[in-house]
Design a protein around this motif. Sequence first.
Motif, PDB file in Angstrom:
ATOM      1  N   UNK A  28       0.820  -1.220   0.000  1.00 24.87           N
ATOM      2  CA  UNK A  28       0.000   0.000   0.000  1.00 24.87           C
ATOM      3  C   UNK A  28       0.851   1.266   0.000  1.00 24.87           C
ATOM      4  N   UNK A  29       0.399   2.229  -0.787  1.00 22.66           N
ATOM      5  CA  UNK A  29       0.983   3.575  -0.834  1.00 22.66           C
ATOM      6  C   UNK A  29       2.393   3.617  -1.413  1.00 22.66           C
ATOM      7  N   UNK A  30       2.788   2.557  -2.135  1.00 12.95           N
ATOM      8  CA  UNK A  30       4.081   2.559  -2.814  1.00 12.95           C
ATOM      9  C   UNK A  30       3.796   2.432  -4.312  1.00 12.95           C
ATOM     10  N   UNK A  31       3.677   3.528  -4.998  1.00 15.21           N
ATOM     11  CA  UNK A  31       3.356   3.543  -6.431  1.00 15.21           C
ATOM     12  C   UNK A  31       2.164   2.634  -6.698  1.00 15.21           C
ATOM     13  N   UNK A  32       1.148   2.777  -5.890  1.00 14.13           N
ATOM     14  CA  UNK A  32      -0.025   1.895  -5.950  1.00 14.13           C
ATOM     15  C   UNK A  32      -1.007   2.429  -6.995  1.00 14.13           C
ATOM     16  N   UNK A  33      -1.287   1.627  -8.005  1.00 17.92           N
ATOM     17  CA  UNK A  33      -2.229   2.034  -9.058  1.00 17.92           C
ATOM     18  C   UNK A  33      -3.645   1.928  -8.504  1.00 17.92           C
ATOM     19  N   UNK A  34      -4.377   3.037  -8.529  1.00 19.86           N
ATOM     20  CA  UNK A  34      -5.715   3.084  -7.925  1.00 19.86           C
ATOM     21  C   UNK A  34      -6.827   3.033  -8.967  1.00 19.86           C
TER      22      UNK A  34
ATOM     23  N   UNK B 239      -2.324   7.265  -9.213  1.00 19.30           N
ATOM     24  CA  UNK B 239      -1.283   6.527  -8.494  1.00 19.30           C
ATOM     25  C   UNK B 239      -1.083   7.132  -7.109  1.00 19.30           C
ATOM     26  N   UNK B 240      -1.063   6.247  -6.102  1.00 18.21           N
ATOM     27  CA  UNK B 240      -0.857   6.684  -4.723  1.00 18.21           C
ATOM     28  C   UNK B 240       0.545   6.257  -4.292  1.00 18.21           C
ATOM     29  N   UNK B 241       1.443   7.237  -4.176  1.00 19.09           N
ATOM     30  CA  UNK B 241       2.825   6.967  -3.772  1.00 19.09           C
ATOM     31  C   UNK B 241       3.141   7.738  -2.488  1.00 19.09           C
TER      32      UNK B 241
ATOM     33  N   UNK C 110      -0.106  15.020 -13.693  1.00 16.88           N
ATOM     34  CA  UNK C 110      -0.125  16.056 -12.657  1.00 16.88           C
ATOM     35  C   UNK C 110       0.457  15.442 -11.392  1.00 16.88           C
ATOM     36  N   UNK C 111       1.345  16.187 -10.727  1.00 14.77           N
ATOM     37  CA  UNK C 111       2.056  15.689  -9.551  1.00 14.77           C
ATOM     38  C   UNK C 111       1.665  16.473  -8.305  1.00 14.77           C
ATOM     39  N   UNK C 112       1.294  15.748  -7.244  1.00 10.60           N
ATOM     40  CA  UNK C 112       1.052  16.379  -5.943  1.00 10.60           C
ATOM     41  C   UNK C 112       2.308  16.164  -5.112  1.00 10.60           C
ATOM     42  N   UNK C 113       2.857  17.270  -4.639  1.00 12.20           N
ATOM     43  CA  UNK C 113       4.196  17.284  -4.056  1.00 12.20           C
ATOM     44  C   UNK C 113       4.180  18.085  -2.749  1.00 12.20           C
ATOM     45  N   UNK C 114       5.025  17.701  -1.795  1.00 12.34           N
ATOM     46  CA  UNK C 114       5.206  18.519  -0.585  1.00 12.34           C
ATOM     47  C   UNK C 114       4.673  17.884   0.680  1.00 12.34           C
ATOM     48  N   UNK C 115       5.158  18.381   1.803  1.00 20.39           N
ATOM     49  CA  UNK C 115       4.752  17.844   3.104  1.00 20.39           C
ATOM     50  C   UNK C 115       5.489  18.541   4.220  1.00 20.39           C
ATOM     51  N   UNK C 116       5.894  17.768   5.226  1.00 18.65           N
ATOM     52  CA  UNK C 116       6.556  18.377   6.383  1.00 18.65           C
ATOM     53  C   UNK C 116       8.050  18.562   6.107  1.00 18.65           C
ATOM     54  N   UNK C 117       8.665  19.404   6.902  1.00 17.01           N
ATOM     55  CA  UNK C 117      10.042  19.850   6.659  1.00 17.01           C
ATOM     56  C   UNK C 117      11.057  18.934   7.332  1.00 17.01           C
TER      57      UNK C 117
ATOM     58  N   UNK D  60      -8.745  14.050 -19.476  1.00 15.34           N
ATOM     59  CA  UNK D  60      -8.800  12.691 -20.026  1.00 15.34           C
ATOM     60  C   UNK D  60      -7.488  12.330 -20.720  1.00 15.34           C
ATOM     61  N   UNK D  61      -7.033  11.100 -20.497  1.00 12.16           N
ATOM     62  CA  UNK D  61      -5.774  10.655 -21.084  1.00 12.16           C
ATOM     63  C   UNK D  61      -4.562  10.981 -20.230  1.00 12.16           C
ATOM     64  N   UNK D  62      -4.811  11.616 -19.082  1.00 12.59           N
ATOM     65  CA  UNK D  62      -3.710  11.997 -18.191  1.00 12.59           C
ATOM     66  C   UNK D  62      -3.637  11.128 -16.947  1.00 12.59           C
ATOM     67  N   UNK D  63      -2.686  11.457 -16.076  1.00 14.50           N
ATOM     68  CA  UNK D  63      -2.448  10.722 -14.837  1.00 14.50           C
ATOM     69  C   UNK D  63      -2.289  11.709 -13.690  1.00 14.50           C
ATOM     70  N   UNK D  64      -2.844  11.355 -12.531  1.00 10.21           N
ATOM     71  CA  UNK D  64      -2.593  12.112 -11.299  1.00 10.21           C
ATOM     72  C   UNK D  64      -1.801  11.205 -10.367  1.00 10.21           C
ATOM     73  N   UNK D  65      -0.645  11.691  -9.924  1.00  5.71           N
ATOM     74  CA  UNK D  65       0.165  10.927  -8.976  1.00  5.71           C
ATOM     75  C   UNK D  65       0.491  11.779  -7.754  1.00  5.71           C
ATOM     76  N   UNK D  66       0.248  11.224  -6.577  1.00 10.16           N
ATOM     77  CA  UNK D  66       0.721  11.852  -5.348  1.00 10.16           C
ATOM     78  C   UNK D  66       2.012  11.135  -4.946  1.00 10.16           C
TER      79      UNK D  66
END
Length: 447
Positions: free
Chosen positions: A303-309, A318-320, A341-348, A414-420
């Motif tokens: 789970x949560x390791x490049x997991x195709x959803x 993709x949930x990474x 599209x990439x979701x990026x960022x978190x704690x320091x 459509x035709x794209x990918x969202x990855x966190x």
Amino acid sequence: MNNNLVSPVGILGFGVEGQSTLRYLFREGIKDIVVMDKNPVNLPEIPAGTHVKVCSGENYLDGLKDCVTVVRSAGVYPMSQDLFKFQMNGGMLTSQIQLFLEQTKSKKVVGVTGTLGKGSTVSMISHILNAAGIPNEIGGNFGVPALDLLENETAERVSVLELSSFQLMTLSLSPDVGVVLRVSTEHLDWHKSVEEYRDAKANLVRWQKAGSTCVYLKDAAPTAKIAGESPARKKLAVAFGDGDANIEGATLTIGCEKLFLGDCKVRGIYQLENMAAATLAVSALGVKTSDAFEALKSYETLPFRMEFKGEKNGIEFYNDSYATRPDATIAATGSMKRPFALILGGSEKNADFTELSEILVKERPNLKRIALIGATAQRMLDDLKKAGVDAAGIKTATFPTLEEAFADSLNIGEGGTVIMSPACASFGLFKNYKVRGQVFDKLVSEV
């Protein structure tokens, strides 16, 4: 009974591992125990005739003066002044992994370390062994604490351990099969230097015997250097060319056998390194390459390791969430085939985002959008701008929540990918990477 444990025995750190150590000491019949932890300690039921002293709060290390032997939990830094004095005064310092390797009856022990891919590789090894009908158990940093594996252990079993630098730091024994994955830089908030971190990793293979096996990544310089410290005669290399296992594009070749990533359930080309290492490791246990490859086709990612959803409205997800370091995100984004599209960022954690920014902007032509969240968002945005994100035409913005970042990412269309794949830990917005991953899964389910 373990004759190396001279009473009174101290347990330093009373988290999951420390509690496992206490159960082990009870099983070994140790009657005089000292539990030390800065946090409040809740003891389980204590066997009759056993005395357990608790030292907690600011002065918890005062308990060292009552101990002859101390079992250090992995998260406790071993090179402190207090522990140095304890040993100079004749005290013995040991650890869960040291005790396990001294006591185990397992016919073979496989140890896996590295900065990336440890959990995946350990679970792949176990998956292959299960398919081959070889009894095995996973423990250490992944699965159950190592000393729990000693309970109900059989001589037919293979023990597969995921081992962190924290666990390896004071080790003076090495497993029969050592797997050294890609080693970069991590935990510099704990280790004093990169050299200390890598030196700790080297204990995985440093104490191997001539008849042991060392599996390593030939093209990763720090990993190859660590493997050079192993006395094992059998050294098996994963390479992008001249190795015992060779990766070319999306194909893994060992001998005459080939494994195509397209035939597997896992996504992410970087997983081929883990698959190669797992296959070479089990070859030392008598498993044929063809059988290992067949088993790997049915292996499903953790789970949560490049997991195709799945795919919704023509968009792949993709949930990474497990990608808490820049190099993990570099690996994950290198596997993207569609516009994404990439979701990026978190704690320091004060990681350096320069290389990540350069690669995202200059080597990921199908990256179209970046949504930044968390405490690192502004610093990442600054680094991306320095790398030329605006000139590259990548739409970039910061958002206060994952929900808003996700909504923006859906504009990939459509035709794209969202990855966190955040490249950062999750604290601040979330309790941990699992909760962050669960929130992402929920958002996908609501599309």
